[in-house]
Design a protein around this motif. Structure first.
Motif, PDB file in Angstrom:
ATOM      1  N   LEU A   1       8.761   2.867  -2.634  1.00  0.00           N
ATOM      2  CA  LEU A   1       7.846   3.036  -1.518  1.00  0.00           C
ATOM      3  C   LEU A   1       7.993   4.445  -0.968  1.00  0.00           C
ATOM      4  O   LEU A   1       9.034   5.093  -1.138  1.00  0.00           O
ATOM      5  N   ALA A   2       6.959   4.937  -0.310  1.00  0.00           N
ATOM      6  CA  ALA A   2       7.001   6.280   0.265  1.00  0.00           C
ATOM      7  C   ALA A   2       8.217   6.428   1.177  1.00  0.00           C
ATOM      8  O   ALA A   2       8.621   5.474   1.847  1.00  0.00           O
ATOM      9  N   PRO A   3       8.840   7.596   1.214  1.00  0.00           N
ATOM     10  CA  PRO A   3      10.056   7.789   2.008  1.00  0.00           C
ATOM     11  C   PRO A   3       9.835   7.505   3.491  1.00  0.00           C
ATOM     12  O   PRO A   3       8.738   7.697   4.019  1.00  0.00           O
ATOM     13  N   GLN A   4      10.889   7.049   4.134  1.00  0.00           N
ATOM     14  CA  GLN A   4      10.930   6.878   5.590  1.00  0.00           C
ATOM     15  C   GLN A   4      12.181   7.587   6.111  1.00  0.00           C
ATOM     16  O   GLN A   4      13.246   6.979   6.191  1.00  0.00           O
ATOM     17  N   PRO A   5      12.086   8.848   6.465  1.00  0.00           N
ATOM     18  CA  PRO A   5      13.271   9.588   6.904  1.00  0.00           C
ATOM     19  C   PRO A   5      13.976   8.967   8.094  1.00  0.00           C
ATOM     20  O   PRO A   5      15.173   9.187   8.288  1.00  0.00           O
ATOM     21  N   GLU A   6      13.246   8.171   8.876  1.00  0.00           N
ATOM     22  CA  GLU A   6      13.851   7.574  10.067  1.00  0.00           C
ATOM     23  C   GLU A   6      14.729   6.364   9.749  1.00  0.00           C
ATOM     24  O   GLU A   6      15.487   5.884  10.600  1.00  0.00           O
ATOM     25  N   VAL A   7      14.652   5.843   8.546  1.00  0.00           N
ATOM     26  CA  VAL A   7      15.445   4.672   8.149  1.00  0.00           C
ATOM     27  C   VAL A   7      16.770   5.145   7.558  1.00  0.00           C
ATOM     28  O   VAL A   7      16.797   5.909   6.593  1.00  0.00           O
ATOM     29  N   ASP A   8      17.861   4.693   8.141  1.00  0.00           N
ATOM     30  CA  ASP A   8      19.185   5.130   7.692  1.00  0.00           C
ATOM     31  C   ASP A   8      20.120   3.953   7.451  1.00  0.00           C
ATOM     32  O   ASP A   8      21.313   4.022   7.703  1.00  0.00           O
ATOM     33  N   TYR A   9      19.585   2.854   6.951  1.00  0.00           N
ATOM     34  CA  TYR A   9      20.393   1.684   6.616  1.00  0.00           C
ATOM     35  C   TYR A   9      19.798   1.022   5.381  1.00  0.00           C
ATOM     36  O   TYR A   9      18.607   1.155   5.089  1.00  0.00           O
ATOM     37  N   SER A  10      20.636   0.316   4.641  1.00  0.00           N
ATOM     38  CA  SER A  10      20.178  -0.463   3.496  1.00  0.00           C
ATOM     39  C   SER A  10      20.386  -1.939   3.802  1.00  0.00           C
ATOM     40  O   SER A  10      21.069  -2.296   4.773  1.00  0.00           O
ATOM     41  N   LEU A  11      19.805  -2.806   2.983  1.00  0.00           N
ATOM     42  CA  LEU A  11      19.983  -4.241   3.210  1.00  0.00           C
ATOM     43  C   LEU A  11      19.831  -5.014   1.913  1.00  0.00           C
ATOM     44  O   LEU A  11      19.267  -4.535   0.934  1.00  0.00           O
TER      45      LEU A  11
ATOM     46  N   ASP B   1       6.614  -4.200 -14.117  1.00  0.00           N
ATOM     47  CA  ASP B   1       5.955  -5.462 -13.801  1.00  0.00           C
ATOM     48  C   ASP B   1       5.523  -5.422 -12.333  1.00  0.00           C
ATOM     49  O   ASP B   1       6.344  -5.529 -11.428  1.00  0.00           O
ATOM     50  N   ARG B   2       4.226  -5.262 -12.091  1.00  0.00           N
ATOM     51  CA  ARG B   2       3.745  -5.139 -10.716  1.00  0.00           C
ATOM     52  C   ARG B   2       3.953  -6.429  -9.925  1.00  0.00           C
ATOM     53  O   ARG B   2       4.234  -6.394  -8.727  1.00  0.00           O
ATOM     54  N   ALA B   3       3.828  -7.570 -10.584  1.00  0.00           N
ATOM     55  CA  ALA B   3       4.034  -8.838  -9.881  1.00  0.00           C
ATOM     56  C   ALA B   3       5.463  -8.921  -9.352  1.00  0.00           C
ATOM     57  O   ALA B   3       5.706  -9.391  -8.233  1.00  0.00           O
ATOM     58  N   GLU B   4       6.434  -8.462 -10.121  1.00  0.00           N
ATOM     59  CA  GLU B   4       7.819  -8.441  -9.662  1.00  0.00           C
ATOM     60  C   GLU B   4       7.969  -7.520  -8.447  1.00  0.00           C
ATOM     61  O   GLU B   4       8.672  -7.840  -7.482  1.00  0.00           O
ATOM     62  N   ALA B   5       7.280  -6.389  -8.493  1.00  0.00           N
ATOM     63  CA  ALA B   5       7.333  -5.441  -7.376  1.00  0.00           C
ATOM     64  C   ALA B   5       6.764  -6.066  -6.112  1.00  0.00           C
ATOM     65  O   ALA B   5       7.359  -5.973  -5.025  1.00  0.00           O
ATOM     66  N   GLU B   6       5.624  -6.706  -6.225  1.00  0.00           N
ATOM     67  CA  GLU B   6       4.982  -7.296  -5.054  1.00  0.00           C
ATOM     68  C   GLU B   6       5.831  -8.418  -4.463  1.00  0.00           C
ATOM     69  O   GLU B   6       5.950  -8.541  -3.238  1.00  0.00           O
TER      70      GLU B   6
ATOM     71  N   SER C   1       0.822  -1.209   0.000  1.00  0.00           N
ATOM     72  CA  SER C   1       0.000   0.000   0.000  1.00  0.00           C
ATOM     73  C   SER C   1       0.859   1.263   0.000  1.00  0.00           C
ATOM     74  O   SER C   1       0.355   2.351  -0.280  1.00  0.00           O
ATOM     75  N   ARG C   2       2.152   1.130   0.302  1.00  0.00           N
ATOM     76  CA  ARG C   2       3.055   2.283   0.307  1.00  0.00           C
ATOM     77  C   ARG C   2       3.791   2.450  -1.029  1.00  0.00           C
ATOM     78  O   ARG C   2       4.642   3.326  -1.160  1.00  0.00           O
ATOM     79  N   LEU C   3       3.454   1.610  -2.004  1.00  0.00           N
ATOM     80  CA  LEU C   3       4.065   1.709  -3.326  1.00  0.00           C
ATOM     81  C   LEU C   3       3.567   2.975  -4.025  1.00  0.00           C
ATOM     82  O   LEU C   3       2.369   3.162  -4.223  1.00  0.00           O
TER      83      LEU C   3
END
Length: 400
Positions: free
Chosen positions: A339-349, A384-389, A57-59
């Motif tokens: 996805l909508a930004p999350q300013p509080e997230v400061d790491y990648s994975l 491709d939305r299926a790939e995104a999901e 839902s945040r896409l």
């Protein structure tokens, strides 16, 4: 990791203990009474990670980029077309932003070699902007000609991480000296990108990067990511060992050092490009320093005759496949789910073939598959939305 409290007596023992021991043999007075323990201090707290909100839902949107892979590596040669000296600077695979400044140095040297100072640059992506700025700062009068401004180019759809040897060449077909050329480009680019760290708008910044793996299956194999398209395997060249002195290396984590429900975790540091802000800054710098940008579309090399400049630097990226008829360029499709930004997230994975990179303009979620063959040879730029999901749901399991 929780560090033990640092007590004054420990500091004294480490910094001055040796000196005190050396003087003890000369002491003529009674030894001092033992020092009373200092009040305990709270320990440093372990790093707290804000959870990623992996919810479809945040896409906000999806983008697709075709990376221009050339088996021999980027095209950096010079040729004559009509009365124009054409300097090529394209075909960097998935390393366009990473190698842009180093590649610009090569292009600028080639462009200025004949003594001309009025130079045209075709293309307004990462390679075009950096080449134009490099030439301008070397004393040239530069105009960028492009059908699109940077936000509409493929460069704007890049992941935005330091990846200087991502699909840069085929090890079996690259020239013997290309490794040396690549290393020079990588080192020059690294040095220039570092100058943008800490600037307003954070055009370039550092991220902690967690590499996560589930437990092997009973047969000893790891869980497989999404299947990859059937393509003849390419022996992609990797040169990262040449620049191991740049940046930091990842290290394994103990279970108490991270919150992820996985069997193995490593922690590293990644240079990240805030692509929108970086492109805006490069454009503003170019214009402020006297450059010009003019909208123009080129269909064939013969269209270069319309330009007044005697030297043209060709930075058209994947577009060179059609413009120059360069069939040595192979598309490598890459899709980003934003996805909508999350300013509080400061790491990648990275987890199970999916990469997540937080940027000010959104959370970048990208399926990478199990190898660099993922997306190879696919020219389809429709999302491709299926790939995104599937990619979003894969990472969501970490935060269930």
């Amino acid at each position: 990791m929780i560090l033990a409290p640092i007590r004054r007596r420990h500091v004294l023992a480490g910094a001055g203990g040796l000196g005190l021991t050396g003087l003890a043999g000369c002491a003529t007075t009674a030894p001092a009474a033992p020092e009373a323990p200092s009040p305990s201090r709270p320990a440093f707290q372990p790093r707290v990670l804000a959870p990623l909100r992996m919810d479809i839902s945040r896409l906000t949107h999806m983008t697709v980029c075709l990376r221009p892979f050339r088996a021999a590596g980027p095209r950096l040669d010079v040729e004559t077309v009509g009365d124009k000296r054409v300097v090529h600077n394209y075909g960097h695979g998935g390393s366009g932003w990473s190698l842009a400044w180093g590649s610009a140095q090569i292009a600028a040297r080639n462009a200025l070699e004949g003594g001309a100072r009025d130079i045209a640059v075709i293309g307004c992506g990462a390679l075009g902007l950096t080449a134009a700025l490099t030439l301008q700062r070397a004393g040239a009068n530069v105009t960028i000609y492009a059908a699109e401004r940077t936000p509409q180019t493929r460069s704007a759809r890049a992941t935005g991480v330091w990846s200087p040897d991502s699909r840069i060449a085929d090890a079996a077909r690259a020239p013997a000296a290309f490794g040396d050329v690549w290393e020079r480009m990588a080192r020059d680019s690294w040095a220039m990108h570092r100058t943008y760290v800490g600037l307003p708008g954070r055009p370039v910044f550092w991220n902690d990067n967690y590499i996560l793996r589930d437990a092997p299956r009973p047969d000893g194999t790891a869980p497989a990511p999404a299947p990859e398209p059937q393509q003849p395997a390419v022996d992609f060249a990797y040169y990262s060992d040449r620049i191991r002195d740049l940046g930091s290396r990842s290290r394994p984590l103990e279970p108490h050092e991270h919150p992820f429900p996985v069997a193995q975790a490593r922690l590293g540091l990644t240079m990240t490009f805030n692509v929108a802000e970086l492109a805006a800054r490069l454009t503003a710098d170019f214009l402020r320093e006297g450059g010009r940008i003019q909208q123009m579309t080129f269909h064939t090399p013969a269209d270069l005759a319309r330009l007044s400049e005697p030297v043209v630097v060709n930075c058209t990226g994947y577009g060179a496949r059609a413009l120059w008829g360069d069939d040595t360029i192979t598309p490598v499709r890459g899709q980003i789910s934003w996805l909508a930004p999350q300013p509080e997230v400061d790491y990648s994975l990275y987890y199970n073939g999916v990469s997540v990179v937080p940027r000010p303009d959104g959370i970048v979620v990208q399926a990478l598959g199990g190898s660099d063959m993922f997306g190879y040879g696919i020219e389809e730029e429709v999302a491709d939305r299926a790939e995104a999901e599937q990619a979003i749901n894969t990472v969501a399991r970490l935060f269930a």
